[in-house]
Design a protein around this motif. Structure first.
Motif, PDB file in Angstrom:
ATOM      1  N   ARG A  37       0.842  -1.192   0.000  1.00 14.14           N
ATOM      2  CA  ARG A  37       0.000   0.000   0.000  1.00 14.14           C
ATOM      3  C   ARG A  37       0.875   1.240   0.000  1.00 14.14           C
ATOM      4  O   ARG A  37       1.866   1.307   0.712  1.00 14.14           O
ATOM      5  CB  ARG A  37      -0.876  -0.006   1.245  1.00 14.14           C
ATOM      6  CG  ARG A  37      -1.866   1.109   1.312  1.00 14.14           C
ATOM      7  CD  ARG A  37      -2.851   0.879   2.459  1.00 14.14           C
ATOM      8  NE  ARG A  37      -3.971   1.768   2.335  1.00 14.14           N
ATOM      9  CZ  ARG A  37      -4.223   2.760   3.183  1.00 14.14           C
ATOM     10  NH1 ARG A  37      -3.447   2.963   4.225  1.00 14.14           N
ATOM     11  NH2 ARG A  37      -5.263   3.534   2.987  1.00 14.14           N
ATOM     12  N   HIS A  39       0.416   4.929   1.149  1.00 13.73           N
ATOM     13  CA  HIS A  39      -0.507   5.640   2.021  1.00 13.73           C
ATOM     14  C   HIS A  39      -0.762   7.069   1.552  1.00 13.73           C
ATOM     15  O   HIS A  39       0.109   7.715   0.977  1.00 13.73           O
ATOM     16  CB  HIS A  39       0.033   5.664   3.454  1.00 13.73           C
ATOM     17  CG  HIS A  39       0.122   4.300   4.049  1.00 13.73           C
ATOM     18  ND1 HIS A  39      -0.912   3.743   4.755  1.00 13.73           N
ATOM     19  CD2 HIS A  39       1.103   3.372   4.026  1.00 13.73           C
ATOM     20  CE1 HIS A  39      -0.565   2.524   5.150  1.00 13.73           C
ATOM     21  NE2 HIS A  39       0.652   2.280   4.715  1.00 13.73           N
ATOM     22  N   ALA A  40      -1.933   7.576   1.849  1.00 16.13           N
ATOM     23  CA  ALA A  40      -2.317   8.946   1.504  1.00 16.13           C
ATOM     24  C   ALA A  40      -1.372   9.963   2.122  1.00 16.13           C
ATOM     25  O   ALA A  40      -1.192  11.051   1.585  1.00 16.13           O
ATOM     26  CB  ALA A  40      -3.753   9.210   1.944  1.00 16.13           C
ATOM     27  N   GLU A  62      -3.135  -1.060  -3.215  1.00 18.15           N
ATOM     28  CA  GLU A  62      -3.795   0.235  -3.127  1.00 18.15           C
ATOM     29  C   GLU A  62      -2.794   1.377  -3.152  1.00 18.15           C
ATOM     30  O   GLU A  62      -1.738   1.320  -2.539  1.00 18.15           O
ATOM     31  CB  GLU A  62      -4.619   0.344  -1.842  1.00 18.15           C
ATOM     32  CG  GLU A  62      -5.349   1.660  -1.725  1.00 18.15           C
ATOM     33  CD  GLU A  62      -6.184   1.794  -0.469  1.00 18.15           C
ATOM     34  OE1 GLU A  62      -7.071   2.649  -0.459  1.00 18.15           O
ATOM     35  OE2 GLU A  62      -5.946   1.045   0.498  1.00 18.15           O
ATOM     36  N   ALA A  64      -3.476   4.920  -1.992  1.00 17.16           N
ATOM     37  CA  ALA A  64      -4.499   5.725  -1.318  1.00 17.16           C
ATOM     38  C   ALA A  64      -4.210   7.212  -1.462  1.00 17.16           C
ATOM     39  O   ALA A  64      -3.060   7.633  -1.514  1.00 17.16           O
ATOM     40  CB  ALA A  64      -4.557   5.351   0.161  1.00 17.16           C
ATOM     41  N   GLY A  65      -5.264   7.986  -1.536  1.00 24.76           N
ATOM     42  CA  GLY A  65      -5.139   9.437  -1.481  1.00 24.76           C
ATOM     43  C   GLY A  65      -4.638  10.122  -2.729  1.00 24.76           C
ATOM     44  O   GLY A  65      -4.187  11.263  -2.661  1.00 24.76           O
ATOM     45  N   GLU A  68      -5.578  13.591  -3.324  1.00 23.75           N
ATOM     46  CA  GLU A  68      -4.934  14.623  -2.513  1.00 23.75           C
ATOM     47  C   GLU A  68      -3.650  15.142  -3.145  1.00 23.75           C
ATOM     48  O   GLU A  68      -3.067  16.119  -2.669  1.00 23.75           O
ATOM     49  CB  GLU A  68      -4.597  14.063  -1.122  1.00 23.75           C
ATOM     50  CG  GLU A  68      -5.784  13.543  -0.355  1.00 23.75           C
ATOM     51  CD  GLU A  68      -6.747  14.644   0.039  1.00 23.75           C
ATOM     52  OE1 GLU A  68      -6.311  15.791   0.261  1.00 23.75           O
ATOM     53  OE2 GLU A  68      -7.951  14.352   0.109  1.00 23.75           O
ATOM     54  N   SER A  85      -7.286  -0.395  -6.080  1.00 22.29           N
ATOM     55  CA  SER A  85      -7.858   0.899  -5.724  1.00 22.29           C
ATOM     56  C   SER A  85      -6.824   2.008  -5.821  1.00 22.29           C
ATOM     57  O   SER A  85      -5.660   1.824  -5.479  1.00 22.29           O
ATOM     58  CB  SER A  85      -8.401   0.845  -4.297  1.00 22.29           C
ATOM     59  OG  SER A  85      -8.813   2.122  -3.873  1.00 22.29           O
ATOM     60  N   GLY A  87      -7.730   4.800  -4.239  1.00 22.68           N
ATOM     61  CA  GLY A  87      -8.123   5.558  -3.060  1.00 22.68           C
ATOM     62  C   GLY A  87      -9.406   6.351  -3.167  1.00 22.68           C
ATOM     63  O   GLY A  87      -9.784   7.048  -2.240  1.00 22.68           O
TER      64      GLY A  87
END
Length: 112
Positions: A37, A39-40, A62, A64-65, A68, A85, A87
Motif C-alpha cells: 500500500r 498511504h495517503a 492500493e 491511497a489518497g 490529494e 484501488s 483511493g
C-alpha cells in the motif's frame, strides 16, 4: 516497502532534523515485492510530488489518497497486477499521464 514504513515511523524526527519531504518531486519504487500500500500521507506530506512510479510491485493493492496529490502530473503503475484501488475521489486536475498497463485487478469503475 521498508523506506515507506520507515518514513511513517520517522516522519516527526525527520522534520525535526530539518529534512524537507515536501520538496520531494519524484518518487520511483520499482520491483518492491513487499510493498502492499502507498498511504495517503505520502501525498499530503510531499505536496510538491509531480511524478510517482511504482512498477512491477506484485503485492501492491492500493495507492491511497491520489485525489490529494494536487501537483501530481504523472502516475505510473505498470505491471502492478494486484492494484485494486486508487483511493477514491476524483483524479487530480494536474494529472496528465496515467499508466495502468498490467493492472489487471483494477475495474473500470474504480478508475475515475
Amino acid at each position: 516497502q521498508r523506506a515507506l514504513a520507515c518514513w511513517e515511523q520517522q516522519a516527526p524526527q525527520a522534520l525535526a532534523a530539518g529534512l524537507a519531504p515536501w520538496r520531494l518531486s519524484r518518487l520511483e519504487l520499482n520491483e518492491v515485492n513487499g510493498l502492499t500500500r502507498i498511504h495517503a500521507q505520502l501525498f499530503t506530506t510531499c505536496t510538491q510530488l509531480t511524478h510517482l512510479t511504482a512498477s512491477n510491485c506484485p503485492s501492491l493493492v492500493e495507492v491511497a489518497g491520489v485525489c490529494e496529490a494536487t501537483q501530481l502530473e504523472t502516475l505510473e503503475l505498470p505491471r502492478c497486477a494486484a492494484v485494486r484501488s486508487l483511493g477514491g475521489g476524483d483524479a487530480p486536475r494536474s494529472l496528465a499521464f496515467l499508466d495502468l498497463n498490467g493492472c489487471s485487478a483494477l475495474r473500470g469503475e474504480v478508475v475515475w
